[in-house]
Design a protein around this motif. Sequence first.
Motif, PDB file in Angstrom:
ATOM      1  N   SER A 326     -57.854 -79.124  69.664  1.00 22.50           N
ATOM      2  CA  SER A 326     -56.689 -78.015  69.222  1.00 22.50           C
ATOM      3  C   SER A 326     -55.798 -78.292  70.389  1.00 22.50           C
ATOM      4  CB  SER A 326     -57.403 -76.722  69.469  1.00 22.50           C
ATOM      5  OG  SER A 326     -58.334 -76.548  68.285  1.00 22.50           O
ATOM      6  N   ARG A 327     -54.609 -78.490  70.259  1.00 20.59           N
ATOM      7  CA  ARG A 327     -53.642 -78.692  71.134  1.00 20.59           C
ATOM      8  C   ARG A 327     -52.465 -77.847  71.319  1.00 20.59           C
ATOM      9  NH1 ARG A 327     -50.752 -79.101  74.293  1.00 20.59           N
ATOM     10  NH2 ARG A 327     -49.634 -80.537  75.360  1.00 20.59           N
ATOM     11  N   ALA A 328     -52.468 -76.920  70.131  1.00 21.53           N
ATOM     12  CA  ALA A 328     -52.005 -75.642  70.283  1.00 21.53           C
ATOM     13  C   ALA A 328     -52.680 -74.798  69.177  1.00 21.53           C
ATOM     14  CB  ALA A 328     -50.506 -75.823  70.338  1.00 21.53           C
ATOM     15  N   SER A 329     -52.148 -73.504  69.340  1.00 25.85           N
ATOM     16  CA  SER A 329     -52.551 -72.520  68.285  1.00 25.85           C
ATOM     17  C   SER A 329     -51.290 -71.675  68.386  1.00 25.85           C
ATOM     18  CB  SER A 329     -54.010 -71.817  68.938  1.00 25.85           C
ATOM     19  OG  SER A 329     -54.322 -70.905  67.750  1.00 25.85           O
ATOM     20  N   PHE A 330     -51.399 -71.174  66.944  1.00 28.95           N
ATOM     21  CA  PHE A 330     -50.193 -70.067  66.779  1.00 28.95           C
ATOM     22  C   PHE A 330     -50.548 -68.968  65.890  1.00 28.95           C
ATOM     23  CE2 PHE A 330     -48.840 -73.234  63.695  1.00 28.95           C
ATOM     24  CZ  PHE A 330     -48.645 -72.744  62.605  1.00 28.95           C
ATOM     25  N   VAL A 331     -50.120 -67.944  66.036  1.00 32.85           N
ATOM     26  CA  VAL A 331     -49.898 -66.909  65.093  1.00 32.85           C
ATOM     27  C   VAL A 331     -48.716 -66.086  64.997  1.00 32.85           C
ATOM     28  CG1 VAL A 331     -50.890 -64.535  64.758  1.00 32.85           C
ATOM     29  CG2 VAL A 331     -52.355 -66.107  66.040  1.00 32.85           C
ATOM     30  N   MET A 332     -48.308 -65.882  63.623  1.00 36.03           N
ATOM     31  CA  MET A 332     -46.844 -65.487  63.166  1.00 36.03           C
ATOM     32  C   MET A 332     -46.955 -64.140  62.566  1.00 36.03           C
ATOM     33  SD  MET A 332     -45.130 -68.847  61.428  1.00 36.03           S
ATOM     34  CE  MET A 332     -45.009 -70.274  62.226  1.00 36.03           C
ATOM     35  N   VAL A 333     -46.079 -63.297  62.851  1.00 38.60           N
ATOM     36  CA  VAL A 333     -45.791 -62.030  62.150  1.00 38.60           C
ATOM     37  C   VAL A 333     -44.228 -62.052  61.615  1.00 38.60           C
ATOM     38  CG1 VAL A 333     -45.860 -59.593  62.251  1.00 38.60           C
ATOM     39  CG2 VAL A 333     -47.302 -60.816  63.670  1.00 38.60           C
ATOM     40  N   PRO A 334     -44.182 -62.498  60.478  1.00 38.64           N
ATOM     41  CA  PRO A 334     -42.760 -62.581  60.060  1.00 38.64           C
ATOM     42  C   PRO A 334     -42.012 -61.478  59.822  1.00 38.64           C
ATOM     43  CG  PRO A 334     -44.455 -63.938  58.607  1.00 38.64           C
ATOM     44  CD  PRO A 334     -45.059 -63.234  59.575  1.00 38.64           C
ATOM     45  N   ALA A 335     -42.589 -60.226  59.571  1.00 39.81           N
ATOM     46  CA  ALA A 335     -41.641 -59.030  59.479  1.00 39.81           C
ATOM     47  C   ALA A 335     -41.080 -58.867  60.819  1.00 39.81           C
ATOM     48  CB  ALA A 335     -42.613 -58.017  58.971  1.00 39.81           C
ATOM     49  N   GLU A 336     -41.878 -59.080  61.879  1.00 37.32           N
ATOM     50  CA  GLU A 336     -41.104 -58.718  63.236  1.00 37.32           C
ATOM     51  C   GLU A 336     -40.514 -59.980  63.913  1.00 37.32           C
ATOM     52  OE1 GLU A 336     -44.299 -57.053  65.537  1.00 37.32           O
ATOM     53  OE2 GLU A 336     -44.956 -55.511  63.860  1.00 37.32           O
ATOM     54  N   GLY A 337     -40.571 -61.018  63.192  1.00 45.63           N
ATOM     55  CA  GLY A 337     -39.893 -62.377  63.947  1.00 45.63           C
ATOM     56  C   GLY A 337     -40.760 -62.634  65.163  1.00 45.63           C
ATOM     57  N   LEU A 338     -41.970 -62.512  65.287  1.00 43.72           N
ATOM     58  CA  LEU A 338     -42.742 -62.645  66.326  1.00 43.72           C
ATOM     59  C   LEU A 338     -43.732 -64.081  66.129  1.00 43.72           C
ATOM     60  CD1 LEU A 338     -43.971 -59.249  67.510  1.00 43.72           C
ATOM     61  CD2 LEU A 338     -42.542 -60.670  68.580  1.00 43.72           C
ATOM     62  N   LEU A 339     -43.768 -64.826  67.133  1.00 39.08           N
ATOM     63  CA  LEU A 339     -44.642 -65.822  67.145  1.00 39.08           C
ATOM     64  C   LEU A 339     -45.336 -65.990  68.697  1.00 39.08           C
ATOM     65  CD1 LEU A 339     -45.198 -68.983  66.300  1.00 39.08           C
ATOM     66  CD2 LEU A 339     -43.009 -69.560  67.318  1.00 39.08           C
ATOM     67  N   TYR A 340     -46.394 -66.066  68.107  1.00 35.23           N
ATOM     68  CA  TYR A 340     -47.574 -66.190  69.362  1.00 35.23           C
ATOM     69  C   TYR A 340     -48.101 -67.623  69.750  1.00 35.23           C
ATOM     70  CZ  TYR A 340     -47.490 -61.170  69.075  1.00 35.23           C
ATOM     71  OH  TYR A 340     -47.176 -59.790  68.901  1.00 35.23           O
ATOM     72  N   ILE A 341     -47.866 -68.349  70.905  1.00 42.12           N
ATOM     73  CA  ILE A 341     -48.463 -69.710  70.879  1.00 42.12           C
ATOM     74  C   ILE A 341     -49.324 -69.791  72.156  1.00 42.12           C
ATOM     75  CG2 ILE A 341     -47.830 -71.937  71.244  1.00 42.12           C
ATOM     76  CD1 ILE A 341     -44.865 -71.334  70.100  1.00 42.12           C
TER      77      ILE A 341
END
Length: 356
Positions: A326-341
């Motif tokens: 796992s070279r990276a991991s992400f979670v998105m919340v499109p309604a808030e324009g949020l990207l967690y990496i």
Amino acid sequence: MKTATRLNIIDCGGAPYEIGRQWGEGCRESLKASLGMLYAGLERGPFRAGKAKVWDAALTFMAALRNFDPYGFEVLRGQAEGAGMVLEEALALQCSLEIAFHYGEIMGLCTSFAAAGKATAGGKAILGQNVDWHPGSTVDLLRVRHDSGVREFVLCLSGSPYYHLNSAGVGNCVNLTLGPLGDMKQQVPLSVTISRAMRQPRIGFALGILRRQARGLGYLLLAESSGGMTGLEAVADDIELILPERDVLVHANHYETERFKAGDWTPLLIPDTGARAVRMREKIESAYGEITPETMMGILSDHEGHPNSICRHADPGKPPELASASRASFVMVPAEGLLYIAAGAPCDYEFMEYRL
């Protein structure tokens, strides 16, 4: 204690050539490193694919790419100049997945999810995945403003722009699937198809592009701020839409579509794919109705079946050229324009917040 590492954001904007040039300049060192890894990986073992063969393989995609996405081709030309590469090298990075498949260099690529509606706390769409590839792969984050007004975060793996979150409230995931590739000269690289789709101002336009063009490798997942989500499985000459069950979509690397299973190579080459999908579905079910971004960050860190788990680590039983983690991991919340990496395995790295 987890490592807190923020990715540097490369801001790009203007005409497509300028976007590419800024990308190339800002990511020059990682692009050169990714190119070196591609050359080295295909020169090892039985492949013996030197630089000339890599360029030749990349050039088979040139005509299809230019015809499908002239905008993307201009981005590619600008990237080559900005990074100090020749065009064939920039092109090779854009279709590195297809080239690796062509030479038989296969490794694991991801377990993805999307959840919304009754599945999540508050009903907002949440999507994400672990990005599994060679442990030495580079990861870059672009923030792009297109002349159309669409803005997006683009997370690049080894120079290829696979993962996007845009200002239209749409995010995407990508998983590798393995079936007969068909005529490579007719294929548009997966990263190019996704990039054009994710520049669109509406999810319907993006899905239209993917339904017409997505062929060959890959499962694609799109989810939007309203909670709508659709998966697409592709083979050489066909696609199938995958719809959510109880507001949830989960996918690993094997085909879920019955008519595609006969040509599916994944269970033989990546035998842990089924267990990863089952494990993620079980974990999501146990948190159903209360899922938050933090819930999914925990699930993406799961080690059931280690080292070939959702949070993947290099398997010492495999040769180095086929190592995957796992070279990276992400979670998105499109309604808030949020990207967690998480800039590495999510068990070792904190998820850092980026706001579009």
